[in-house]
Design an enzyme around this catalytic site. Sequence first.
Site: not given
Length: 838
Positions: A515-516
Site C-alpha cells: 500500500d501507499e
Amino acid sequence: MTNFKKIKNPLLYAGLGMALFSQAAYAQKSSSIADQLQLTWQVKDGQNIRKNPVSTIILKNTSKSAIQLNDWSLWFNFIRSIDPGKVDKRFAIDHRNGDLFQVSFKKNNFLLKSQDTIHIDFITTGLVNYTDGPIGLYIKNSKTGLSTDIQNYTAVKTAPQSDAEKADYWSYKYDQNKLTEGIEAQAIIPLPSNISINNNTKFNISASTKVFIASEFSSEASFLTDFLNKYAGIKLSTSSEKQDAVVIVKANDLKPESYRLNIDAKGIRIEAADKAGAFYAIQSLKSLINHQQWNKTSKSIALPYTKIEDSPRYGYRGFMLDAARNFHSKAEVLRILDLMAAYKLNKFHFHFIDDEGWRLEIPSLPELTAVGANRTANFEDGKGIQPAYGSGATAKAHQFYTVADYIEILQYAKARHIDVIPEVETPGHARAAIKAMRARFAHFTKAGDKQKAEEFLLDDADDKSIYNSAQNWNDNVMNPALPSTYHFLSKVVDEIKTIHEKAGVPLKIIDLGGDETPSGVWEKSPKILAFMKDNNISNVLDVWPIYIAKINKLVQDKGLTMSGWEEMGMRNKGKGMEVNAELGKSGIHLNVWNNLPGQGQEDLAYRLANAGYKVVYTSAANNYLDMSWDRDFADPGHSWVGTVNLNRTYSFSPENFFINLRKDDTGKDLVKEAYTNKEQLTTEGKKNLLGIKGALWAEKVSTDQRLEEMIFPRLIAIADRAWAQEQDWEKGNSYDEASYRKSYTAFIKKLGEDELKKLDIIDGGYTYRLPKLGIKKEGNQLLINTDYPGFKVYYTDNGSTPTLKSKEASGAIPYQTGKKYLFKVFDAKGRSGEVIAY
C-alpha cells in the site's frame, strides 16, 4: 536495546549498546534541565480548529534559576504539517522526516528566566482533537548531541468553543442516543442464524451437573469447564454417559464452524461438525449467561430453554493490529486474542512491520530488530531509527517479539481457532527494514566483505528520486530493481515460515503489504532505469505490476498464498490507480479499505471482487478503529475518514454498501452520484468476498489502555456483522430505517447491559471505551442519556468533581441558570470517564 545473545555479529552492535549506555548516563546529568521545563500545547483562543488554526507550545521554567537554551533544541512528533514561514522569528520549526519536527532557538543567548514562559506559535493544517497535538517531546544539545525526554507535558483537551456550540453538540448527542430506545436486547452476541428462547423455563447448572465430551472435542470443552470453574465457582465432573446433563458431540450434517445448541429439561446438548463449531457453541453459551451469574459465590447458573442452529455468514472474520508504529506486548496481544475468540473472530492480521518499526525477530538478520526496533534521538549514527509517534528520545528495551514470543502467540491463537496472518510491508512502508539493511551494508563494507554488504540491500544509493509518502517519509520504499530486494523477502518469508512450523501452526498465507507507494518514487534511480530497459518498458509506472507479479510468484513458489492491500490489484496507466484485471485470477487476496464516501472509490471492493480477486472488505469508513468516535475535541483518534462511532461500525453492509450511504465524512449530504451508478457485486464477485475485517493503526495508540479503549466495543460490532446472517435492512434497493434501528438497538442493549459488564471481569478487566453523554435542555430540566445503556451518570451543581457519592443523573435533572453542572459516567467497577461541564 535488543537481546544480544541472539545476534550472530555482536561487534556490529557493540556500538549501539555503548551509545544507549552513554545516553542513559548523560540523561542523569542533563535531566535537570528537562525537569525544570513544563510544556503545554493548546489551540489558541478564537481559532477555527478545522481551518489552519494557530496553536502554541508553551515552555515554562519552573525552577529557581535561569535556563540557557541557545545550545538546545526541542524535538517532537506531530502528525500534522507546519508552515515553517509562519513561526515566531525567534524560533525555527523544521520538518526532519516522517512526523519528526525540530524547534531551534535562533536568538543567541536565549535565556529563559526563573518562572518565566515563552510561547511558540505556529500555523498547522486543521486539527480535530487533542491527539493531533505534539507527542514524544525531548530536548537535544547541539554540542554534545545527547538528549532527554520531557516528562512534564500536557496537551490541552479543550478547544476554543462557545457555550452555544457546546450545548449544540451535547444536544446532538442526546438526540442520536435517543434513537436507540424501546427494543428488547438480543440474547447472544454475535447474533445466531436461528434462535428461539423460552425465558419462563430454566435449566440449572451446578456442581452436581455432569458432562460428556466426545474425545475429539476435549480441548474445546475445557474452555467451558474452565470458564464455569473460574467465573461461577462450578466444577463439572466428567462422565462416559451420553445422556448426561451437558453433552458435546459430533454431528456430520453440519458445515465447518457451525453448531447446534439445545437447552431443555434434559440439559445442554451441543452438536458440531468440527472443533471450531464446538468452540463457537461454547462462546454462545457464555454470552447467553447473564453477567450477574458470572459470580463465584452463586454456585449455580439458570439458563433459559433455548434452541440455536448457527453458522457464520463469512469464513473470514478478522482484526488487524498495528504493533509497528507503537509496540504492544505479547501479553496484550494474548488479551486481544481472548476477546476475538469470545466473539467468534477467526483471523488475526498481525501488522508488526512498517516505516517506524520492525517488531519480529528474524534470527539470520539480527539488524532488523537491533536497528529497526530501536527508535532513538541518536538515529544519525545509523544504529537506530528516528523517534516516531511519541516514542521519545531514549530507546526502549525489548520492543519486538522474539521467536519464542511469536510461537506462543501462534499456539495461543490456534487453540482459539484464530489464524495469524503476518504482514511484511513491501515495497513502501519499509523504512525500518531499509535502514537496518543499510546498517548491515555499512558494517560489512567496513569489514571489506562486499558480497555480504550487498546481499540484502533494499535501496539504491544513487537514487535521486524525490517523493513524499502518506506519512511524510522521503526514504521508505524498497527498490524493485535490486535482486537483493527479492533475496531479502525470500529470506524473511522462509524464516517466518520456519517459525510457524516450529509452533506446529503451518503458514498458509502471508501478507506483503503493497500500500501507499508514493508518486515520484524510482523515477531517478539508475537501477530502475536499467530494470525498465531489461523488461522492455518505457514508463516507470509499469514497474509496479511487474513487481507485484514477481513477489506473488516468490510466495506461491513457497506453497503460500500472498495477500496485500488493494493496490496490489491495481495499476496506474497515467490517470490514477485502476483495477488491474490481468492479475485478477492470480490468487492474490486483497484487503480493501478505500471506500470513503464522496471520494469516488465507494465501489472499489466490488470492482476488485468482480475482477476475480479474493477480497477482505476492510472498510475504512466503518471499521477503522483508530478513528475518533465523535466530534468532541477530547475524543482521541484519527479523523481522515470522519468519525467512526459504534452506530457507523454496525451500519456497515458488506454486500450492499450503498443501501444507507447518504453522508460524507464530515456529515454533509452526498451528491446522488456517490451512491448511484456504482458497480455492484456480481454473482461471481459475491463468491470472492471472503469476509470483513476491522483494523487498528497505532500512530496515536501508545498504551495498552488506549488500545483497548479504541478497539472495544467497536470490534464487537464488527464481530456481529461478520458472523450474523444478512439482516432485513441490508437487502434490496431501499433502506428501511426502522428495521435497522430495531437491529442496532437490540445489539447495543445486549452490549451495554450485559456484555461490557463481562469485560469488567474477563482477564482482570478490559479498559473499553465508556459511553459518552448526551445532554439536552428542555425548560428547567436537563435530559441525560448515554451512547449505550447500562452505565450510571453522577453529577454536581456546585463545581466539585462528581464521584460515586454525588447525585445520580437518571433521565432528567432540575436545571437552574447560573449554576455549573459537572457530569461523569461510571462503570460497575468505579472506572469513570472525562468530566463534562454544562
